[in-house]
Design a protein around this motif. Structure first.
Motif, mmCIF file in Angstrom:
data_model
loop_
_atom_site.group_PDB
_atom_site.id
_atom_site.type_symbol
_atom_site.label_atom_id
_atom_site.label_comp_id
_atom_site.label_asym_id
_atom_site.label_seq_id
_atom_site.Cartn_x
_atom_site.Cartn_y
_atom_site.Cartn_z
ATOM 1 N N GLY A 89 0.816 -1.213 0.000
ATOM 2 C CA GLY A 89 0.000 0.000 0.000
ATOM 3 C C GLY A 89 0.845 1.255 0.000
ATOM 4 O O GLY A 89 0.528 2.239 -0.685
ATOM 5 N N THR A 90 1.947 1.216 0.745
ATOM 6 C CA THR A 90 2.868 2.364 0.773
ATOM 7 C C THR A 90 3.502 2.580 -0.594
ATOM 8 O O THR A 90 3.602 3.718 -1.085
ATOM 9 N N LEU A 91 3.947 1.485 -1.241
ATOM 10 C CA LEU A 91 4.556 1.597 -2.570
ATOM 11 C C LEU A 91 3.559 2.144 -3.587
ATOM 12 O O LEU A 91 3.916 2.977 -4.440
ATOM 13 N N VAL A 92 2.297 1.687 -3.512
ATOM 14 C CA VAL A 92 1.277 2.179 -4.428
ATOM 15 C C VAL A 92 1.019 3.665 -4.191
ATOM 16 O O VAL A 92 0.865 4.453 -5.133
ATOM 17 N N SER A 93 0.990 4.061 -2.919
ATOM 18 C CA SER A 93 0.761 5.477 -2.595
ATOM 19 C C SER A 93 1.882 6.345 -3.142
ATOM 20 O O SER A 93 1.632 7.430 -3.705
ATOM 21 N N ILE A 94 3.131 5.871 -2.981
ATOM 22 C CA ILE A 94 4.272 6.613 -3.522
ATOM 23 C C ILE A 94 4.175 6.692 -5.046
ATOM 24 O O ILE A 94 4.449 7.735 -5.661
ATOM 25 N N SER A 95 3.753 5.580 -5.663
ATOM 26 C CA SER A 95 3.616 5.557 -7.117
ATOM 27 C C SER A 95 2.551 6.545 -7.584
ATOM 28 O O SER A 95 2.729 7.245 -8.589
ATOM 29 N N MET A 96 1.417 6.636 -6.853
ATOM 30 C CA MET A 96 0.365 7.576 -7.230
ATOM 31 C C MET A 96 0.834 9.011 -7.058
ATOM 32 O O MET A 96 0.502 9.890 -7.853
ATOM 33 N N GLY A 103 -0.243 5.358 -11.308
ATOM 34 C CA GLY A 103 -0.020 4.591 -10.087
ATOM 35 C C GLY A 103 -1.239 3.846 -9.607
ATOM 36 O O GLY A 103 -1.139 2.907 -8.807
ATOM 37 N N VAL A 104 -2.415 4.278 -10.099
ATOM 38 C CA VAL A 104 -3.663 3.637 -9.661
ATOM 39 C C VAL A 104 -3.718 2.175 -10.097
ATOM 40 O O VAL A 104 -4.295 1.324 -9.413
ATOM 41 N N TYR A 105 -3.099 1.854 -11.234
ATOM 42 C CA TYR A 105 -3.211 0.496 -11.763
ATOM 43 C C TYR A 105 -2.655 -0.552 -10.800
ATOM 44 O O TYR A 105 -3.063 -1.712 -10.846
ATOM 45 N N TRP A 106 -1.747 -0.151 -9.930
ATOM 46 C CA TRP A 106 -1.171 -1.108 -8.984
ATOM 47 C C TRP A 106 -2.055 -1.296 -7.750
ATOM 48 O O TRP A 106 -1.827 -2.202 -6.951
ATOM 49 N N MET A 107 -3.044 -0.447 -7.610
ATOM 50 C CA MET A 107 -3.908 -0.523 -6.449
ATOM 51 C C MET A 107 -4.845 -1.733 -6.524
ATOM 52 O O MET A 107 -5.112 -2.395 -5.505
ATOM 53 N N TYR A 108 -5.315 -2.054 -7.715
ATOM 54 C CA TYR A 108 -6.302 -3.121 -7.850
ATOM 55 C C TYR A 108 -5.724 -4.512 -7.556
ATOM 56 O O TYR A 108 -6.383 -5.319 -6.877
ATOM 57 N N PRO A 109 -4.510 -4.849 -8.014
ATOM 58 C CA PRO A 109 -3.942 -6.145 -7.616
ATOM 59 C C PRO A 109 -3.765 -6.272 -6.106
ATOM 60 O O PRO A 109 -3.962 -7.357 -5.539
ATOM 61 N N VAL A 110 -3.402 -5.162 -5.459
ATOM 62 C CA VAL A 110 -3.237 -5.203 -4.000
ATOM 63 C C VAL A 110 -4.570 -5.500 -3.324
ATOM 64 O O VAL A 110 -4.656 -6.316 -2.396
ATOM 65 N N LEU A 111 -5.627 -4.850 -3.784
ATOM 66 C CA LEU A 111 -6.956 -5.134 -3.222
ATOM 67 C C LEU A 111 -7.344 -6.592 -3.438
ATOM 68 O O LEU A 111 -7.902 -7.238 -2.550
ATOM 69 N N ALA A 112 -7.043 -7.112 -4.631
ATOM 70 C CA ALA A 112 -7.394 -8.505 -4.929
ATOM 71 C C ALA A 112 -6.648 -9.473 -4.015
ATOM 72 O O ALA A 112 -7.190 -10.513 -3.614
ATOM 73 N N MET A 113 -5.397 -9.142 -3.675
ATOM 74 C CA MET A 113 -4.615 -10.036 -2.807
ATOM 75 C C MET A 113 -5.257 -10.209 -1.435
ATOM 76 O O MET A 113 -5.153 -11.266 -0.813
ATOM 77 N N VAL A 114 -5.911 -9.144 -0.958
ATOM 78 C CA VAL A 114 -6.494 -9.192 0.388
ATOM 79 C C VAL A 114 -7.497 -10.333 0.522
ATOM 80 O O VAL A 114 -7.629 -10.949 1.586
ATOM 81 N N PHE A 115 -8.183 -10.670 -0.562
ATOM 82 C CA PHE A 115 -9.196 -11.725 -0.509
ATOM 83 C C PHE A 115 -8.578 -13.090 -0.214
ATOM 84 O O PHE A 115 -9.258 -13.992 0.273
ATOM 85 N N PHE A 116 -7.300 -13.271 -0.510
ATOM 86 C CA PHE A 116 -6.645 -14.549 -0.284
ATOM 87 C C PHE A 116 -5.762 -14.552 0.961
ATOM 88 O O PHE A 116 -5.470 -15.603 1.511
ATOM 89 N N ILE A 127 -9.922 -5.202 4.707
ATOM 90 C CA ILE A 127 -10.328 -4.663 3.408
ATOM 91 C C ILE A 127 -10.869 -3.245 3.548
ATOM 92 O O ILE A 127 -10.631 -2.377 2.693
ATOM 93 N N MET A 128 -11.567 -2.955 4.643
ATOM 94 C CA MET A 128 -12.075 -1.602 4.841
ATOM 95 C C MET A 128 -10.949 -0.625 5.161
ATOM 96 O O MET A 128 -10.972 0.535 4.709
ATOM 97 N N LEU A 129 -9.942 -1.082 5.918
ATOM 98 C CA LEU A 129 -8.787 -0.230 6.202
ATOM 99 C C LEU A 129 -8.031 0.094 4.916
ATOM 100 O O LEU A 129 -7.635 1.246 4.683
ATOM 101 N N ILE A 130 -7.815 -0.943 4.091
ATOM 102 C CA ILE A 130 -7.101 -0.737 2.829
ATOM 103 C C ILE A 130 -7.899 0.193 1.919
ATOM 104 O O ILE A 130 -7.341 1.104 1.278
ATOM 105 N N TYR A 131 -9.203 -0.018 1.855
ATOM 106 C CA TYR A 131 -10.046 0.840 1.012
ATOM 107 C C TYR A 131 -9.981 2.288 1.489
ATOM 108 O O TYR A 131 -9.831 3.218 0.677
ATOM 109 N N ALA A 132 -10.087 2.483 2.806
ATOM 110 C CA ALA A 132 -10.043 3.845 3.346
ATOM 111 C C ALA A 132 -8.706 4.516 3.035
ATOM 112 O O ALA A 132 -8.655 5.704 2.667
ATOM 113 N N ALA A 133 -7.613 3.739 3.187
ATOM 114 C CA ALA A 133 -6.284 4.299 2.919
ATOM 115 C C ALA A 133 -6.126 4.680 1.454
ATOM 116 O O ALA A 133 -5.641 5.780 1.124
ATOM 117 N N PHE A 134 -6.544 3.786 0.548
ATOM 118 C CA PHE A 134 -6.424 4.072 -0.880
ATOM 119 C C PHE A 134 -7.332 5.232 -1.290
ATOM 120 O O PHE A 134 -6.972 6.059 -2.139
#
Length: 340
Positions: A89-96, A103-116, A127-134
């Motif tokens: 999440g930090t790397l994606v934020s720096i990328s954005m 940089g947004v394109y890297w956010m969706y794979p990170v969200l998908a990983m949370v499900f596993f 998932i709600m914490l990650i969503y709020a942060a993004f």
């Protein structure tokens, strides 16, 4: 009936959690795949002389590869997964911040990983914490016209993922039920006996409550198969199971132990009450003729009832009930005996 070797029976497929196996495979791919991708990007950053970015990417990528190797046969602890999600999440934020909308394109794979990566007990929180942060990072670094669309698309992804998890859980539950139960009677299979009895004994010990069981075996069932065929025999077993279920209470546990033998475990039930319930089961057997196709037949059963005693193993308890059932058979059948 030989209960001595019951503990050596193979484990039921119900004990194999397919979702957990799927998660393990997915996590192995995620750890190794993400690790390799991050290392590749660290090389690209070196070529661009972005030394700080390269070091961060290399460090996180190496950590992903290490965990992928160490935990290739088991799920990694939840705290490790949480650390990795925070790092990504930090790397994606720096990328954005540096690349804007790219940089947004890297956010969706990170969200998908949370499900596993997380068990259902903490998945919603993560998932709600990650969503709020993004969502915060998106609104901070991107124009509003992009931010609100991205926020909605993240919610759609979360909704699709949550639906997937619900469907997987339902499939796992159905598979477990199918593999654990006998197709003919709907009762638990014999290879569940060891686990069920050990669990019930543990509960009885913890709460100091009585625990009883009955082994009920149809009388002369072989002659029914020999005379009318196995199809009729199967229908007799199905009808017997329905009659036993009619008398059994919701908390009672029903098992098809072997052939024409059924077992009922009575949680929190003393011997006297278990014997009364068993008598009711035998009564509906002897007093209600079986109507199978055009046939009308009276079929009886013999039963042995036993109450678990402190210090007994599950095998000794079963042998007591089995011996009582044998005495009922040898005493003329169509009767119940209580374990001595």
């Amino acid at each position: 009936m030989d209960w001595a070797n019951a503990s050596n029976l193979p484990q039921s497929a119900a004990q194999l959690n397919l979702w957990q196996h799927f998660r393990l495979l997915a996590m192995r791919i995620i750890y190794i795949g993400v690790g390799l991708v991050l290392l590749a990007f660290s090389v690209v950053s070196i070529l661009q002389s972005a030394w700080l970015n390269s070091g961060a990417l290399a460090l996180v990528g190496a950590a992903f590869l290490l965990v992928g190797v160490v935990y290739r046969h088991e799920l990694a602890p939840q705290w490790i997964n949480f650390l990795f999600i925070c790092a990504l999440g930090t790397l994606v934020s720096i990328s954005m911040k540096s690349s804007g909308i790219l940089g947004v394109y890297w956010m969706y794979p990170v969200l998908a990983m949370v499900f596993f990566m997380f068990d259902k007990a903490i998945f919603v929180l993560v998932i709600m914490l990650i969503y709020a942060a993004f969502a915060f990072v998106t609104y901070k670094f991107l124009p509003f016209e992009y931010a609100w669309r991205i926020a909605i698309s993240m919610l759609v992804l979360i909704g699709v993922g949550a639906t997937f998890l619900v469907l997987m859980a339902r499939m796992q539950k159905n598979l477990s039920r199918i593999s654990a139960t006998d197709a003919l009677t709907g009762f638990y299979k014999r290879d569940q006996v060891t686990d069920i009895l050990q669990q019930q004994i543990a509960v009885a010990q913890k709460h100091k409550t009585p625990l009883s069981l009955v082994i009920l075996d149809l009388d002369a069932f072989k002659s029914v198969n020999d005379k009318y065929g196995y199809m009729v025999g199967d229908q007799v077993l199905q009808e017997t199971a329905q009659r036993v279920k009619r008398i059994a209470r919701p908390q009672d546990i029903l098992v098809r132990s072997n052939g024409a033998a059924l077992m009922v475990i009575f949680p929190n039930t003393p011997l006297k009450l278990a014997a009364e319930l068993t008598s009711g089961m035998l009564d509906v057997m002897r007093n209600e003729p079986f109507a199978i196709k055009s046939l009308m037949m009276t079929i009886t059963a013999s039963a042995g009832v036993a109450q678990w005693q402190v210090g007994q193993s599950w095998g000794q308890w079963l042998e007591q009930a089995d011996s009582a059932m044998d005495r009922a058979k040898s005493g003329g059948r169509n009767r119940m005996k209580v374990a001595r």
